[in-house]
Design an enzyme around this catalytic site. Structure first.
Site, mmCIF file in Angstrom:
data_model
loop_
_atom_site.group_PDB
_atom_site.id
_atom_site.type_symbol
_atom_site.label_atom_id
_atom_site.label_comp_id
_atom_site.label_asym_id
_atom_site.label_seq_id
_atom_site.Cartn_x
_atom_site.Cartn_y
_atom_site.Cartn_z
ATOM 1 N N ARG A 158 0.868 -1.181 0.000
ATOM 2 C CA ARG A 158 0.000 0.000 0.000
ATOM 3 C C ARG A 158 0.900 1.225 0.000
ATOM 4 O O ARG A 158 2.105 1.115 0.116
ATOM 5 C CB ARG A 158 -1.027 -0.001 1.147
ATOM 6 C CG ARG A 158 -0.699 -0.664 2.428
ATOM 7 C CD ARG A 158 0.412 -0.021 3.211
ATOM 8 N NE ARG A 158 0.217 1.428 3.360
ATOM 9 C CZ ARG A 158 1.180 2.293 3.580
ATOM 10 N NH1 ARG A 158 2.456 1.894 3.665
ATOM 11 N NH2 ARG A 158 0.952 3.569 3.710
ATOM 12 N N GLY A 159 0.272 2.403 -0.111
ATOM 13 C CA GLY A 159 1.065 3.624 -0.261
ATOM 14 C C GLY A 159 1.101 3.974 -1.740
ATOM 15 O O GLY A 159 1.404 3.106 -2.578
ATOM 16 N N ALA A 160 0.778 5.236 -2.067
ATOM 17 C CA ALA A 160 0.556 5.607 -3.465
ATOM 18 C C ALA A 160 1.734 5.275 -4.399
ATOM 19 O O ALA A 160 1.542 4.585 -5.413
ATOM 20 C CB ALA A 160 0.196 7.095 -3.537
ATOM 21 N N ARG B 118 -7.196 -0.081 -7.039
ATOM 22 C CA ARG B 118 -7.641 0.890 -6.013
ATOM 23 C C ARG B 118 -7.912 2.219 -6.729
ATOM 24 O O ARG B 118 -7.202 2.551 -7.683
ATOM 25 C CB ARG B 118 -6.576 1.060 -4.914
ATOM 26 C CG ARG B 118 -6.441 -0.172 -4.003
ATOM 27 C CD ARG B 118 -5.518 0.092 -2.821
ATOM 28 N NE ARG B 118 -6.150 0.894 -1.789
ATOM 29 C CZ ARG B 118 -5.476 1.381 -0.731
ATOM 30 N NH1 ARG B 118 -4.186 1.132 -0.586
ATOM 31 N NH2 ARG B 118 -6.105 2.100 0.177
ATOM 32 N N ASP C 105 -1.976 11.024 -1.950
ATOM 33 C CA ASP C 105 -2.385 10.009 -2.921
ATOM 34 C C ASP C 105 -2.781 10.629 -4.252
ATOM 35 O O ASP C 105 -2.745 9.966 -5.291
ATOM 36 C CB ASP C 105 -3.536 9.175 -2.364
ATOM 37 C CG ASP C 105 -3.014 8.259 -1.284
ATOM 38 O OD1 ASP C 105 -2.826 8.727 -0.153
ATOM 39 O OD2 ASP C 105 -2.727 7.085 -1.593
ATOM 40 N N ASN D 138 -5.366 12.406 0.830
ATOM 41 C CA ASN D 138 -4.433 11.570 1.584
ATOM 42 C C ASN D 138 -5.248 10.776 2.607
ATOM 43 O O ASN D 138 -6.477 10.913 2.695
ATOM 44 C CB ASN D 138 -3.356 12.434 2.251
ATOM 45 C CG ASN D 138 -2.208 11.595 2.801
ATOM 46 O OD1 ASN D 138 -1.674 10.730 2.094
ATOM 47 N ND2 ASN D 138 -1.833 11.798 4.052
ATOM 48 N N LYS D 139 -4.567 9.962 3.371
ATOM 49 C CA LYS D 139 -5.221 9.067 4.335
ATOM 50 C C LYS D 139 -6.248 9.795 5.198
ATOM 51 O O LYS D 139 -5.992 10.913 5.646
ATOM 52 C CB LYS D 139 -4.129 8.422 5.194
ATOM 53 C CG LYS D 139 -4.578 7.450 6.245
ATOM 54 C CD LYS D 139 -5.474 6.354 5.724
ATOM 55 C CE LYS D 139 -4.912 5.622 4.526
ATOM 56 N NZ LYS D 139 -5.917 4.760 3.855
HETATM 57 O O1 MRU Z 1 -4.453 3.155 2.236
HETATM 58 P P1 MRU Z 1 -2.973 3.378 2.090
HETATM 59 O O2 MRU Z 1 -2.175 2.858 3.222
HETATM 60 O O3 MRU Z 1 -2.456 2.960 0.747
HETATM 61 O O4 MRU Z 1 -2.840 4.961 2.142
HETATM 62 C C1 MRU Z 1 -1.559 5.530 2.054
HETATM 63 C C2 MRU Z 1 -1.538 6.990 2.283
HETATM 64 O O5 MRU Z 1 -2.556 7.631 2.420
HETATM 65 C C3 MRU Z 1 -0.201 7.662 2.241
HETATM 66 O O6 MRU Z 1 -0.172 8.747 3.098
HETATM 67 C C4 MRU Z 1 0.055 8.145 0.803
HETATM 68 O O7 MRU Z 1 -0.095 7.090 -0.087
HETATM 69 C C5 MRU Z 1 1.383 8.745 0.639
HETATM 70 S S1 MRU Z 1 2.621 7.489 0.688
HETATM 71 C C6 MRU Z 1 4.095 8.097 0.244
#
Ligand code: MRU
Length: 357
Positions: free
Chosen positions: A48-50, A95, A244, A254-255
């Site tokens: 996970r993570g963009a 996603r 994201d 973002n999250k």
């Molecule tokens: O649901 P996730 O864990 O994929 O969400 C990730 C985030 O919101 C991060 O803050 C974002 O992707 C930036 S990661 C460098």
């Protein structure tokens, strides 16, 4: 700084991913030999993570190309471009919110428009490796640029707060917001990191705490709801987060919880920084209102470590991202430069069509 682990490994035409669902208790790799396996790994958050899901999408495209073109000349008779295009459409839908996924798939689409069958496997692999390598490079560049924004701290170390996980695990390696934090610690600019636990999936508790502790960066875990109190009581000067998707007017998805953090930061005079590579910028969307927000299963809220904690039959809403309006953001740090007080003009100056080419 070497973060000491590889969480995206390509070996013998197979993708291996460190299973982020199991951290910090278990360090296990998941093997992905098919496009379907990679899509499932993205959906269920093995990875996970963009930026990380963009990179993994690129390797999924390599698996697709290999599966249609690797074997023999006779395979090249089939409509391989169409078969791969269908796979790319599926990968892109794993996603919805992080634009890095669509960006990486589009990079592959561009390549596959003109490449010849005999070169496709090598060229796709080269492109995936390039996307992976350039993401790490952009993180270190952004960390350098962001540290310059701390110059007004007059030499006294201060504390920062962060949300979710934006470290090596969320990127090709090193990290966006966490890369800035790593670099600022190395340079003795900061003395303490507060990590929001990041309900409901706990990216902060599981992953950010794990990464920073391994690196010896002083990190204190806090409940998301403690952030305002911390800003009032502790020497926090900056909130630093990833993104994201960033739209043409500087709004940032973002999250979930990032928006609340930005409001709290503004109230307390804490500056708010967003750190993201240019693959996170979506100039096609005018504002954050146009961003699709992913909704995930109610189980993330009604259960805790597999045990039910909410009454049966309760209505649940679980948006896993939110949009922070540009007006609450002091700086967006990208690999192409820094946008201060973002709005559509300052974003266009750095990411307008002619500037991006
Ligand atoms: O649901 P996730 O864990 O994929 O969400 C990730 C985030 O919101 C991060 O803050 C974002 O992707 C930036 S990661 C460098």
């Amino acid at each position: 700084m070497n973060t000491g682990f590889n969480h995206i490994v390509w070996k013998n035409n197979t993708l291996y991913l460190l299973d982020q669902r199991k951290l910090p208790l278990h360090e296990e790799m998941v093997e992905c030999k098919t496009v379907e396996a990679v899509i499932e790994a993205i959906k269920c958050m093995v990875v996970r993570g963009a930026p990380a899901i963009g990179i993994v999408a690129a390797y999924a495209a390599v698996i697709s190309v290999n599966s249609y073109l690797d074997e023999s000349e006779s395979n090249r008779e089939i409509e391989w471009r169409e078969a791969i295009a269908t796979d790319l459409d599926q990968i892109e839908q794993a996603r919805p919110t992080a634009v890095n996924l669509m960006w990486a798939v589009n990079e592959m689409r561009q390549l596959l428009i003109s490449v010849e069958a005999k070169d496709a496997c090598n060229r796709a692999h080269e492109l995936a490796v390039k996307i992976h390598r350039e993401d790490i490079e952009s993180n270190t560049r952004m960390a350098e640029m962001a540290c310059e924004l701390f110059a007004d701290s007059e030499g006294a170390a201060f504390s920062v707060i962060t949300h979710c996980n934006t470290g090596s695990l969320a990127t090709g390696g090193y990290g966006t917001a966490l890369g800035v934090i790593r670099k600022a610690w190395e340079r003795k600019l900061i003395d303490q990191v507060y990590a929001d636990e990041t309900r409901p999936w706990l990216q902060g508790a599981r992953l950010t705490a794990w990464e920073l502790q391994r690196d010896g960066v002083p990190v204190t875990l806090n409940a998301d709801g403690a952030a305002a109190w911390l800003m009032a009581e502790k020497n926090i000067r900056w909130a630093i987060v990833g993104a994201d998707r960033i739209t043409a007017n500087g709004d940032v998805a973002n999250k979930i919880g990032t928006y609340a953090l930005a409001i709290q930061a503004r109230y307390h005079g804490v500056k708010f920084m967003v750190v993201a590579p240019s693959s996170t910028i979506d100039m096609q969307l005018a504002s954050g209102k146009d961003i699709e927000i992913e909704m995930r299963t109610e189980h993330e809220l009604t259960q805790f470590t597999g045990h039910r904690v909410a009454p049966e039959g309760i209505d649940v809403i679980n948006p896993v991202f939110d949009v922070t309006p540009a007006t609450l953001i002091d700086a967006i740090v990208t690999d192409k430069g820094v946008v201060l007080n973002p709005d559509e003009n300052s974003m266009a100056a750095l990411f307008g069509e002619s500037e991006q080419d």
